[in-house]
Scaffold this motif. Sequence first.
Motif, PDB file in Angstrom:
ATOM      1  N   ASP A  77     -16.151 -56.507  -9.713  1.00  0.00           N
ATOM      2  CA  ASP A  77     -15.544 -57.574  -8.923  1.00  0.00           C
ATOM      3  C   ASP A  77     -14.066 -57.259  -8.703  1.00  0.00           C
ATOM      4  O   ASP A  77     -13.424 -56.576  -9.507  1.00  0.00           O
TER       5      ASP A  77
ATOM      6  N   PRO B  18     -20.962 -62.372  -7.166  1.00  0.00           N
ATOM      7  CA  PRO B  18     -21.405 -61.431  -6.118  1.00  0.00           C
ATOM      8  C   PRO B  18     -20.654 -60.111  -6.154  1.00  0.00           C
ATOM      9  O   PRO B  18     -21.233 -59.046  -5.961  1.00  0.00           O
TER      10      PRO B  18
ATOM     11  N   PRO C 289     -22.790 -57.643  -3.576  1.00  0.00           N
ATOM     12  CA  PRO C 289     -23.600 -58.861  -3.705  1.00  0.00           C
ATOM     13  C   PRO C 289     -25.070 -58.575  -3.429  1.00  0.00           C
ATOM     14  O   PRO C 289     -25.411 -57.750  -2.579  1.00  0.00           O
TER      15      PRO C 289
ATOM     16  N   TRP D 272     -27.227 -65.159  -5.806  1.00  0.00           N
ATOM     17  CA  TRP D 272     -26.349 -65.159  -4.630  1.00  0.00           C
ATOM     18  C   TRP D 272     -27.195 -65.454  -3.398  1.00  0.00           C
ATOM     19  O   TRP D 272     -28.230 -64.832  -3.165  1.00  0.00           O
ATOM     20  N   GLN D 273     -26.771 -66.426  -2.596  1.00  0.00           N
ATOM     21  CA  GLN D 273     -27.577 -66.903  -1.484  1.00  0.00           C
ATOM     22  C   GLN D 273     -27.150 -66.352  -0.135  1.00  0.00           C
ATOM     23  O   GLN D 273     -27.698 -66.738   0.896  1.00  0.00           O
TER      24      GLN D 273
ATOM     25  N   ASP E  59     -20.903 -69.344  -0.480  1.00  0.00           N
ATOM     26  CA  ASP E  59     -21.971 -69.846  -1.332  1.00  0.00           C
ATOM     27  C   ASP E  59     -21.323 -70.696  -2.405  1.00  0.00           C
ATOM     28  O   ASP E  59     -21.057 -70.236  -3.516  1.00  0.00           O
TER      29      ASP E  59
ATOM     30  N   SER F  36     -22.818 -69.215  -6.289  1.00  0.00           N
ATOM     31  CA  SER F  36     -21.947 -68.210  -6.893  1.00  0.00           C
ATOM     32  C   SER F  36     -21.072 -68.821  -7.976  1.00  0.00           C
ATOM     33  O   SER F  36     -20.955 -70.033  -8.107  1.00  0.00           O
TER      34      SER F  36
END
Length: 724
Positions: free
Chosen positions: A46, A82, A86, A92-93, A250, A254
């Motif tokens: 990240d 993510p 991601p 995660w959408q 998200d 998230s």
Amino acid sequence: MRFFASARGKEKEGGTIILTQGVHHVRLDGGAITLVFALVEGGTADVVYLGARLPEGEDLAALAHSTMRGRHENQADPPPVPGIVPQAGHGWQGSPAASFRHISGEPLHTDLRLISWFHEGSELTCRFADTQANIHLSTHWAIKGSDTVFCDSDGWNENAEPIVLERLASISMPIPRRFADFTAFSGRWAGEMRESRQPIAPNGFARRSAGGKPGFGGGNWLLLHADGGEEVLGFHLASSGDHDTRIECDNIGSADGRAILQIGAAFPDGGEIIKPQGAFGAPPVLFALGQNRSELAHAFHRHARGHVQRGRQNWGPRKVHLNSWEALAFDLSESGLIALAESAAEIGVERFVLDDGWFGGRRNDQSSLGDWFVSAHVFPHGLDPLIQRVHALDMDFGLWVEPEMVSPESDLYRAHPDWCLHLEGRDRPTMRGQLALDLTRQEVRDYLFERLDALLRDHAIAYLKWDHNRDLFPAGARQSDQVSGFYRLLDRLRAAHPDVEIESCSSGGGRIDFSVLSRVQRVWPSDNNDPIERVRIMRAWSQFLPLEVLGNHVGPSPNPITGRQTDMDFRAKVALFGHMGVEADPGAMSEAEREVLKAHIALYKQWREVLHSGDLHFLDHPDPAVYTQIVVGDTSALALAAQTGFSGEFDAAPVRLKGLDPEAHYRVTLLLPWPQKAALYLPNKRHWRDGFSLSGRSLMTQGLALPLTHPETAWLIALEKVSA
């Protein structure tokens, strides 16, 4: 394949890696920017900080912890981060960074985990793998000397069978929460790069091109704006093909509610087949950070000048062009072109460019593309008499070509109808009366190279205007290979003729990117030379590209696209800020117009070194119809103030300058010629003509009061440093 080494918490020379509770923190520094990554081996990676350069010794673990959030109701256990790759498997959408399917059509689900990384200096490579799906994916981050950050992705298929790559983001960037708005660019032919600022909202943003090139909308350029300040991030996909840009939020799934920016090449329907043990990759994205939009422009311009513009130190002054198109179109003859060249030389033009209509049976736009042989009808004695006359007038000679296209009414198409992009058994729809050649085929590239090479070997041609006027359809799955074919052809030609300058045009600004700019010396921002449109178009492009690569021409009046009539003084002053040219017939102008144009060409030659090496600053003015900017060099600066509308106030607000040394004094003059009507309202004309001295602080704080009431009013403000 790249070499990877697991960090395992060890310090690497040139960078810092800190291990805290199984999390490794890696810091990348540029001159004015820092990125901090949190790496979890066997987990995610990240970006936990992106901003102005941090002090040495910053506690990276504390920095990361300061922005962590606890789990709230209705989130996964634990909530997904993510990060820079991601994916959907952990809650995660949004869109995954990469998606695959089996060759049979079934989805190939992946769970990519960070397995190793390599960090040295200001570069970081993170390697992810799914050992069950046999997929490897790597992301590469590097800060260049210009403080520009590069990011791209690649990977390989370790399966014993092919798979299908459906999408791959070059960059997946968690957006720092302080960036609350973004500016996207949209447009059309002759109306490129229209800015639209909007909030980063739950409904997100998506922009995708499908014409085989970036297109007029500028979807491969993007700005992110910090809330309550001027800080701005600028992003660019450096590819001449299609793009896919997304901002997705998200706020439920998230871990911290950050939106994710993804930019990459747009894949064709059906995806791209990856062979067993085969590699795949994505073109680079570059981004930069500025404390305001001018600073961001400086970062992109430094990058272009230092890392993109090949051989820039040998370019020399950017020569004034005259292009024959608006003057003569297809009405070409040797005598008419020589007369046009002579009138061009009289006003100071340095390069004469013969546009469309010189080859084959090309008497209109419906035939002969592909037949790159000099027309005996137009030139019964060949091109040499015209070129010799142009050289005798002390001008270079340039030529228009459109190599990637073919006319159905052409000798080439009749001989090789299979050489165009097409689907077997289907119609071959034209656009602008033409088809696109299939540059994935070696024999097509060989033919085009042979014809262009022969033209450049047989004639003293210093410049090619390389046009691309058609979208690439139907291309099927070959669009990315088509772009690669274009690069191979252009690279081969440049290697054979390194001294020939090339301009990239695509009905104006339809194919402008840093990848093509690494192969050419000039781009054409728009077919629209209307100066009122041009100030907006040039301002948008110069956010990313330096003025010396942006062609900017004085067109005829009335303008052939908008129908608007504009004064020569205004047209010429607007064209000064770029790579200046003329796209009109000086012989058809009045004597007064020729003299005004000639005077501005002389000013361009006097100031082009400053314009093409200095720092561009966008100035602020309360009147939205006033466009103001200044280019600041070491000891001098030139500013433009242009009024495009009719002001609601007779006494316009002063023009406040930027980028000057506040403690220095500058000699200020308004360069002649002046706008005729506005000059009537200028007090103490001798004061402005002969010059006066003011401090940089005064010029930036109080500014200069200029008559800017009437449309088509433009002033050139010259500043020479007289003391420091």
